[in-house]
Design a protein around this motif. Structure first.
Motif, PDB file in Angstrom:
ATOM      1  N   PRO A 131       0.889  -1.247   0.178  1.00 21.33           N
ATOM      2  CA  PRO A 131      -0.012  -0.053  -0.006  1.00 21.33           C
ATOM      3  C   PRO A 131       0.772   1.414   0.131  1.00 21.33           C
ATOM      4  CG  PRO A 131      -0.264  -1.190   2.107  1.00 21.33           C
ATOM      5  CD  PRO A 131       0.621  -2.026   1.054  1.00 21.33           C
ATOM      6  N   LEU A 132       1.987   1.208   0.666  1.00 21.20           N
ATOM      7  CA  LEU A 132       2.712   2.470   0.610  1.00 21.20           C
ATOM      8  C   LEU A 132       3.586   2.704  -0.658  1.00 21.20           C
ATOM      9  CD1 LEU A 132       4.550   2.285   4.457  1.00 21.20           C
ATOM     10  CD2 LEU A 132       2.603   3.823   3.622  1.00 21.20           C
ATOM     11  N   ALA A 133       3.928   1.673  -1.366  1.00 18.21           N
ATOM     12  CA  ALA A 133       4.283   1.844  -2.761  1.00 18.21           C
ATOM     13  C   ALA A 133       3.399   2.544  -3.579  1.00 18.21           C
ATOM     14  CB  ALA A 133       4.735   0.247  -3.133  1.00 18.21           C
ATOM     15  N   ILE A 134       2.101   1.970  -3.619  1.00 10.30           N
ATOM     16  CA  ILE A 134       0.925   2.612  -4.208  1.00 10.30           C
ATOM     17  C   ILE A 134       0.772   4.048  -4.026  1.00 10.30           C
ATOM     18  CG2 ILE A 134      -1.508   2.592  -4.816  1.00 10.30           C
ATOM     19  CD1 ILE A 134      -1.298  -0.382  -4.479  1.00 10.30           C
ATOM     20  N   ILE A 135       0.750   4.243  -2.831  1.00 11.71           N
ATOM     21  CA  ILE A 135       0.624   5.669  -2.230  1.00 11.71           C
ATOM     22  C   ILE A 135       1.850   6.700  -2.897  1.00 11.71           C
ATOM     23  CG2 ILE A 135       0.403   7.340  -0.195  1.00 11.71           C
ATOM     24  CD1 ILE A 135      -0.919   5.238   1.298  1.00 11.71           C
ATOM     25  N   GLY A 136       2.979   6.015  -2.783  1.00 12.26           N
ATOM     26  CA  GLY A 136       4.287   6.561  -3.128  1.00 12.26           C
ATOM     27  C   GLY A 136       4.545   7.048  -4.644  1.00 12.26           C
ATOM     28  N   ALA A 137       3.709   5.932  -5.288  1.00 14.84           N
ATOM     29  CA  ALA A 137       3.622   5.868  -6.921  1.00 14.84           C
ATOM     30  C   ALA A 137       2.644   7.169  -7.336  1.00 14.84           C
ATOM     31  CB  ALA A 137       3.046   4.763  -7.728  1.00 14.84           C
ATOM     32  N   ARG A 138       1.661   7.401  -6.645  1.00 17.38           N
ATOM     33  CA  ARG A 138       0.690   8.310  -6.727  1.00 17.38           C
ATOM     34  C   ARG A 138       1.227   9.756  -6.528  1.00 17.38           C
ATOM     35  NH1 ARG A 138      -3.303   9.649 -10.410  1.00 17.38           N
ATOM     36  NH2 ARG A 138      -4.994  10.730  -9.290  1.00 17.38           N
ATOM     37  N   ILE A 139       1.709   9.900  -5.246  1.00 21.74           N
ATOM     38  CA  ILE A 139       2.286  11.147  -4.862  1.00 21.74           C
ATOM     39  C   ILE A 139       3.196  11.774  -5.947  1.00 21.74           C
ATOM     40  CG2 ILE A 139       3.656  12.245  -3.078  1.00 21.74           C
ATOM     41  CD1 ILE A 139       2.281  10.356  -0.944  1.00 21.74           C
ATOM     42  N   TYR A 140       4.289  10.872  -6.183  1.00 23.84           N
ATOM     43  CA  TYR A 140       5.242  11.125  -7.058  1.00 23.84           C
ATOM     44  C   TYR A 140       4.514  11.509  -8.444  1.00 23.84           C
ATOM     45  CZ  TYR A 140       9.181  10.436 -10.004  1.00 23.84           C
ATOM     46  OH  TYR A 140      10.500  10.593 -10.966  1.00 23.84           O
ATOM     47  N   TYR A 141       3.647  11.148  -8.932  1.00 24.08           N
ATOM     48  CA  TYR A 141       2.920  11.470 -10.015  1.00 24.08           C
ATOM     49  C   TYR A 141       2.200  12.812 -10.171  1.00 24.08           C
ATOM     50  CZ  TYR A 141       0.088  11.115 -14.454  1.00 24.08           C
ATOM     51  OH  TYR A 141      -0.622  11.358 -15.585  1.00 24.08           O
ATOM     52  N   VAL A 142       1.469  12.840  -8.848  1.00 21.42           N
ATOM     53  CA  VAL A 142       0.783  14.264  -8.541  1.00 21.42           C
ATOM     54  C   VAL A 142       1.857  15.305  -8.456  1.00 21.42           C
ATOM     55  CG1 VAL A 142      -0.609  15.532  -6.814  1.00 21.42           C
ATOM     56  CG2 VAL A 142      -1.263  13.042  -7.567  1.00 21.42           C
ATOM     57  N   ILE A 143       3.003  15.264  -7.713  1.00 17.95           N
ATOM     58  CA  ILE A 143       4.043  16.403  -7.532  1.00 17.95           C
ATOM     59  C   ILE A 143       4.323  16.856  -8.968  1.00 17.95           C
ATOM     60  CG2 ILE A 143       6.364  16.633  -7.005  1.00 17.95           C
ATOM     61  CD1 ILE A 143       5.906  14.942  -4.686  1.00 17.95           C
ATOM     62  N   PHE A 144       4.688  15.919 -10.028  1.00 22.33           N
ATOM     63  CA  PHE A 144       5.335  16.225 -11.211  1.00 22.33           C
ATOM     64  C   PHE A 144       4.022  16.581 -12.215  1.00 22.33           C
ATOM     65  CE2 PHE A 144       8.764  14.095  -9.387  1.00 22.33           C
ATOM     66  CZ  PHE A 144       9.936  15.172  -9.390  1.00 22.33           C
ATOM     67  N   GLY A 200      -5.824   6.341 -13.595  1.00 16.59           N
ATOM     68  CA  GLY A 200      -4.685   6.312 -13.805  1.00 16.59           C
ATOM     69  C   GLY A 200      -3.775   7.409 -13.217  1.00 16.59           C
ATOM     70  N   GLY A 201      -2.498   7.214 -13.384  1.00 18.75           N
ATOM     71  CA  GLY A 201      -1.453   8.232 -12.940  1.00 18.75           C
ATOM     72  C   GLY A 201      -0.839   7.799 -11.599  1.00 18.75           C
ATOM     73  N   ILE A 202       0.108   6.819 -12.222  1.00 14.67           N
ATOM     74  CA  ILE A 202       1.090   6.254 -10.849  1.00 14.67           C
ATOM     75  C   ILE A 202       2.523   6.140 -11.951  1.00 14.67           C
ATOM     76  CG2 ILE A 202      -0.612   5.162  -9.535  1.00 14.67           C
ATOM     77  CD1 ILE A 202       0.191   2.441 -10.890  1.00 14.67           C
ATOM     78  N   ALA A 203       3.533   6.368 -10.920  1.00 13.85           N
ATOM     79  CA  ALA A 203       4.903   6.422 -11.530  1.00 13.85           C
ATOM     80  C   ALA A 203       5.753   5.163 -10.661  1.00 13.85           C
ATOM     81  CB  ALA A 203       5.413   7.623 -11.378  1.00 13.85           C
ATOM     82  N   ILE A 204       6.410   4.606 -11.431  1.00 13.58           N
ATOM     83  CA  ILE A 204       7.194   3.406 -10.904  1.00 13.58           C
ATOM     84  C   ILE A 204       8.210   4.236  -9.924  1.00 13.58           C
ATOM     85  CG2 ILE A 204       8.692   2.996 -12.859  1.00 13.58           C
ATOM     86  CD1 ILE A 204       7.598   0.301 -10.411  1.00 13.58           C
ATOM     87  N   HIS A 205       8.887   4.912 -10.084  1.00 12.83           N
ATOM     88  CA  HIS A 205       9.931   5.615  -9.509  1.00 12.83           C
ATOM     89  C   HIS A 205       9.328   6.129  -8.047  1.00 12.83           C
ATOM     90  CE1 HIS A 205      12.799   6.381 -13.042  1.00 12.83           C
ATOM     91  NE2 HIS A 205      13.583   5.731 -12.075  1.00 12.83           N
ATOM     92  N   GLY A 206       8.265   6.308  -8.032  1.00 11.15           N
ATOM     93  CA  GLY A 206       7.553   6.816  -6.718  1.00 11.15           C
ATOM     94  C   GLY A 206       7.508   5.565  -6.005  1.00 11.15           C
ATOM     95  N   ALA A 207       6.771   4.495  -6.370  1.00 11.43           N
ATOM     96  CA  ALA A 207       6.653   3.346  -5.736  1.00 11.43           C
ATOM     97  C   ALA A 207       8.049   2.847  -5.205  1.00 11.43           C
ATOM     98  CB  ALA A 207       6.080   2.168  -6.818  1.00 11.43           C
ATOM     99  N   LEU A 208       8.976   2.637  -6.072  1.00 11.53           N
ATOM    100  CA  LEU A 208      10.177   2.185  -5.732  1.00 11.53           C
ATOM    101  C   LEU A 208      11.025   3.223  -4.470  1.00 11.53           C
ATOM    102  CD1 LEU A 208      12.086   1.546  -9.174  1.00 11.53           C
ATOM    103  CD2 LEU A 208      11.025  -0.044  -7.367  1.00 11.53           C
ATOM    104  N   ILE A 209      10.811   4.371  -4.790  1.00 10.05           N
ATOM    105  CA  ILE A 209      11.209   5.126  -3.430  1.00 10.05           C
ATOM    106  C   ILE A 209      10.555   4.727  -2.331  1.00 10.05           C
ATOM    107  CG2 ILE A 209      11.521   7.591  -2.536  1.00 10.05           C
ATOM    108  CD1 ILE A 209      11.866   8.428  -5.436  1.00 10.05           C
ATOM    109  N   ALA A 210       9.424   4.828  -2.293  1.00  7.06           N
ATOM    110  CA  ALA A 210       8.481   4.424  -1.075  1.00  7.06           C
ATOM    111  C   ALA A 210       8.810   2.964  -0.674  1.00  7.06           C
ATOM    112  CB  ALA A 210       7.000   4.601  -1.328  1.00  7.06           C
TER     113      ALA A 210
END
Length: 269
Positions: free
Chosen positions: A60-73, A91-101
């Motif tokens: 769940p934190l990876a999904i949240i991170g992926a969304r936050i990353y996408y929204v930021i950019f 739609g609107g998630i980014a793998i880098h955000g998921a990885l960081i989280a």
């Protein structure tokens, strides 16, 4: 009937709820990655339930991170449409955000459990690439994350099956199947990482290889895509993050080789 019409991104519906292939494929990637990692973790001395406990937090934190990353950019859009920030189903998630989280979650989890972050990430490295390789096929089902325009002949010369070629035929135009390029690149990385287990590298170096391998491929493939997130102007966010990941990995590799004494290796308990 045209094969393109037959590939519906919605797998099935439960009343008003649509279950999409994207979510099913992501879930399959997580299950496969878990299965591969679990066996190796038990061999390397981790408790049977360790990975399950980690994923309860990590997924769940990876999904949240992926969304936050996408929204930021994409803040220019979401600042004007704040109600859409939580509408991840559009739609609107980014793998880098998921990885960081995921990396942050793993770091704090290992600290709490008194285990080695580097040992855990070495074991998880092939599984991360497995999950990413499988997950890209969700993009295929959505006809997204593709590259620029190409000809059908170009795709045929790649020896691709017709069902992939036709799915890359969007509104009368054929596109680079960049989802496939990245998936294949990741699968090659999985094979190399599994072979590297026998080389018995220093602890942490499997993970650093993963970061470098994925980032090199992502840097070049990102340059072909038409849906990139941008920092400023034509500066693609994923390419900048990839270059930073490569540089950090190389620096950490050299630093740890010079300073970590005694040298603990992958196969050490």
């Amino acid at each position: 009937m045209n094969l393109l019409q037959a590939i519906n991104p919605v797998a099935f519906s439960l009343g008003p709820i649509e279950v999409r292939w994207y979510g099913i494929i992501i879930a399959c990637g997580i299950i496969l990655a878990f299965t591969v990692a679990q066996r190796e973790m038990v061999k390397r001395g981790f408790h049977q339930e360790y990975l399950t406990d980690l994923l309860i937090w990590g997924v769940p934190l990876a999904i949240i991170g992926a969304r936050i990353y996408y929204v930021i950019f994409k803040w220019d859009f979401y600042s004007q449409n704040p109600e859409k920030i939580i509408q991840i189903w559009h739609g609107g998630i980014a793998i880098h955000g998921a990885l960081i989280a995921s990396f942050l979650t793993a770091y704090f989890f290992t600290r709490k459990r008194g285990t080695s972050f580097w040992k855990l990430m070495d074991i998880m490295a092939p599984s991360l690439l497995i999950g990413q390789a499988v997950g890209r096929w969700g993009n295929f089902m959505n006809q997204e994350a593709h590259g620029g325009e190409v000809t059908r002949t170009f795709l045929e010369n790649l020896k691709l099956p017709n069902w992939i070629i036709e799915q890359m035929h969007i509104e009368g135009i054929y596109y680079h199947p960049t989802f496939l390029y990245e998936s294949v690149w990741n699968i090659i990385g999985v094979i190399i990482l599994i072979l590297l287990r026998k080389v018995n590298l220093l602890r942490g170096e499997m993970f650093l290889f993963y970061l470098t391998w994925y980032s090199v491929g992502r840097f070049f493939i990102e340059g072909m895509r038409t849906d990139s997130l941008y920092l400023v102007g034509e500066l693609r966010t994923a390419q900048v993050v990839s270059l930073l990941a490569i540089a950090i990995s190389i620096i950490l590799f050299i630093y740890r080789r010079l300073t970590i004494k005694p040298a603990v290796r992958y196969l050490d308990k």
